[in-house]
Design a protein around this motif. Structure first.
Motif, PDB file in Angstrom:
ATOM      1  N   SER A 198      35.779  -2.296  62.605  1.00  0.00           N
ATOM      2  CA  SER A 198      37.166  -2.191  62.149  1.00  0.00           C
ATOM      3  C   SER A 198      37.372  -1.099  61.117  1.00  0.00           C
ATOM      4  CB  SER A 198      37.642  -3.532  61.580  1.00  0.00           C
ATOM      5  OG  SER A 198      36.988  -3.827  60.352  1.00  0.00           O
ATOM      6  N   GLU A 199      36.328  -0.772  60.346  1.00  0.00           N
ATOM      7  CA  GLU A 199      36.486   0.207  59.269  1.00  0.00           C
ATOM      8  C   GLU A 199      36.148   1.627  59.694  1.00  0.00           C
ATOM      9  OE1 GLU A 199      38.073  -1.264  56.512  1.00  0.00           O
ATOM     10  OE2 GLU A 199      38.041  -2.550  58.286  1.00  0.00           O
ATOM     11  N   ILE A 200      35.622   1.781  60.905  1.00  0.00           N
ATOM     12  CA  ILE A 200      35.283   3.120  61.399  1.00  0.00           C
ATOM     13  C   ILE A 200      36.432   3.598  62.284  1.00  0.00           C
ATOM     14  CG2 ILE A 200      33.471   4.544  62.427  1.00  0.00           C
ATOM     15  CD1 ILE A 200      32.579   2.930  60.001  1.00  0.00           C
ATOM     16  N   TYR A 201      37.595   3.795  61.658  1.00  0.00           N
ATOM     17  CA  TYR A 201      38.748   4.285  62.402  1.00  0.00           C
ATOM     18  C   TYR A 201      38.967   5.760  62.084  1.00  0.00           C
ATOM     19  CZ  TYR A 201      41.055   3.056  57.946  1.00  0.00           C
ATOM     20  OH  TYR A 201      41.392   2.938  56.614  1.00  0.00           O
ATOM     21  N   SER A 286      32.515   8.184  54.778  1.00  0.00           N
ATOM     22  CA  SER A 286      31.834   8.004  56.071  1.00  0.00           C
ATOM     23  C   SER A 286      32.784   8.253  57.232  1.00  0.00           C
ATOM     24  CB  SER A 286      31.257   6.590  56.168  1.00  0.00           C
ATOM     25  OG  SER A 286      30.220   6.390  55.242  1.00  0.00           O
ATOM     26  N   ARG A 287      33.997   7.720  57.107  1.00  0.00           N
ATOM     27  CA  ARG A 287      34.981   7.922  58.179  1.00  0.00           C
ATOM     28  C   ARG A 287      35.237   9.413  58.418  1.00  0.00           C
ATOM     29  NH1 ARG A 287      37.695   3.138  56.310  1.00  0.00           N
ATOM     30  NH2 ARG A 287      38.937   4.345  54.842  1.00  0.00           N
ATOM     31  N   ASP A 307      40.380   5.834  68.699  1.00  0.00           N
ATOM     32  CA  ASP A 307      40.999   5.263  67.501  1.00  0.00           C
ATOM     33  C   ASP A 307      39.966   4.694  66.537  1.00  0.00           C
ATOM     34  OD1 ASP A 307      43.571   5.876  68.348  1.00  0.00           O
ATOM     35  OD2 ASP A 307      43.804   3.980  69.409  1.00  0.00           O
ATOM     36  N   ALA A 308      38.793   4.309  67.059  1.00  0.00           N
ATOM     37  CA  ALA A 308      37.801   3.667  66.188  1.00  0.00           C
ATOM     38  C   ALA A 308      36.418   3.709  66.834  1.00  0.00           C
ATOM     39  CB  ALA A 308      38.204   2.224  65.897  1.00  0.00           C
ATOM     40  N   THR A 309      35.434   3.287  66.068  1.00  0.00           N
ATOM     41  CA  THR A 309      33.994   3.272  66.354  1.00  0.00           C
ATOM     42  C   THR A 309      33.418   4.675  66.183  1.00  0.00           C
ATOM     43  OG1 THR A 309      33.774   3.745  68.735  1.00  0.00           O
ATOM     44  CG2 THR A 309      34.411   1.505  68.109  1.00  0.00           C
TER      45      THR A 309
END
Length: 381
Positions: A198-201, A286-287, A307-309
């Motif tokens: 969820s936080e790797i968007y 990181s993102r 959008d993510a991962t």
């Protein structure tokens, strides 16, 4: 119990007799493990609390960690949880394996549905509980989002979603997640979303199933649970810090079960994890790196930025042959998609023909590896 070999074991067997070209620097893009240093402040917190190794940890988790995780959920998703609505866990893999065993113990002929392709621990849990499995296929026809078949879902005891999705990178919006909450209430199955990415968007924050539960007025989170982890978020998979949150009635009984299985988190790890959960600055850094990697991939391979991962899910035709050729000629390892999926009742494997690429290296290493993949793709055409 008869457990299927893990994808990485299958990959080892696939490449066993191949000698890679030593003129190329090895590149391993197979495993979702961030190849960056765990931030210094997290490491410092671990060292500063090393003396606490002399004490037994509580299975329930220390207050400092529980509060940090609740604060994260409030800050990130706008959801205020009561203390009884969250349990700190030793990562999330152990939860995904033992929670179904707890939940389904007294149910004869239990039924589990989960997304396909999948994180293999879902299958392991189904094996351990002797459950019938319903695969929720993710493919090009449904834009890698699970079709809703109410006649099948009505028989389910547990449904496991994984959005943002590993490996397809698909996401579900708030309204889409809300529909799944409604189904869980309508058919009285437990709905669990694995939200470890969820936080790797790459642009807008991704919604949680907890938000969706409130959105459809399920304020008590009845039948709704989520899990999350700092492994990807904080480049700290070895810290083993996760949580399960949602329905307090279910979690109250699950907490009793957990006291017996010996998965309490060592105190130094809890204090270090609390520091990680309380900080957002390192996650934003990181993102930015992962987004840069996606931009590099877009320029080299023409892929869309998901959008993510931190994965690419690329169609290559014969994925087994491509994986072998890529390793032999360019010393690059990727993972065939069919190793991450299973054939459904119609004999269709939705991972077949795809490869998963983990963009977890530095931009420079990522660029070098992707250029080799591009050459291999051109050779195949």
């Amino acid at each position: 119990m008869n457990f299927e070999p893990y994808p990485f074991e299958k990959l080892t067997n696939l490449l066993e007799n191949i000698q890679p070209d030593k003129n190329h620097t090895p590149a391993v893009l197979t495993i979702g493990e961030p190849q960056f240093e765990t931030p210094d402040f997290i490491q410092k917190a671990l060292c500063d609390n090393a003396s606490l190794l002399k004490k037994y940890p509580k299975t329930t988790g220390e207050t400092v960690l529980r509060e940090a995780q609740r604060n994260f959920i409030s800050r990130r998703f706008g959801v205020s949880l009561k203390d009884e609505e969250i349990i700190p866990t030793f990562g999330t893999r152990e939860v995904l394996f033992n929670f179904p065993q707890f939940l389904l113990f007294d149910i004869e002929k239990s039924v589990i549905a989960y997304t396909n392709p999948f994180y293999q621990i879902y299958e392991g849990a189904a094996t351990a509980t002797r459950s019938k499995v319903i695969h929720l296929n993710l493919d090009e026809k449904n834009n890698f989002k699970p079709d809703i078949n109410e006649s099948e879902l009505g028989s389910c005891d547990l449904v496991i979603l994984n959005f943002p999705n590993n490996p397809t990178t698909a996401t579900l919006g708030l309204e889409e997640l809300g529909e799944w909450v409604k189904l869980a209430l309508k058919y009285d199955f437990v709905l669990l979303n694995d939200e470890c990415y969820s936080e790797i968007y790459t642009d807008k924050p991704i919604p949680s199933l907890l938000e969706a539960s409130l959105h459809v007025n399920n304020d008590s989170f009845k039948n709704v649970l989520v899990i999350n982890s700092i492994s990807k978020r904080s480049c700290a998979p070895g810290l083993r810090s996760g949580f399960i949150a949602g329905d307090a009635t279910i979690l109250g009984e699950y907490m009793k079960y957990r006291t017996y299985i010996g998965c309490a988190i060592p105190l130094p790890l809890q204090h270090a994890a609390a520091e990680a959960w309380n900080d957002e600055e390192h996650v934003a850094k990181s993102r930015a790196v992962y987004k840069e990697n996606f931009e590099i991939a877009q320029k080299i391979l023409g892929t869309q930025i998901p959008d993510a991962t931190f994965y690419l899910w690329i169609k290559v035709g014969d994925a087994l042959a491509f994986t072998q050729k890529l390793y032999k000629n360019y010393n690059v390892k990727v993972l065939p998609g069919e190793f991450l999926a299973r054939e459904d009742a119609e004999g269709e494997n939705p991972g077949k023909g795809f490869i998963r690429i983990a963009l977890v290296e530095s931009p420079k290493k990522t660029k070098d590896a992707l250029l080799k993949i591009k050459e291999c793709l051109h050779e195949q055409r």
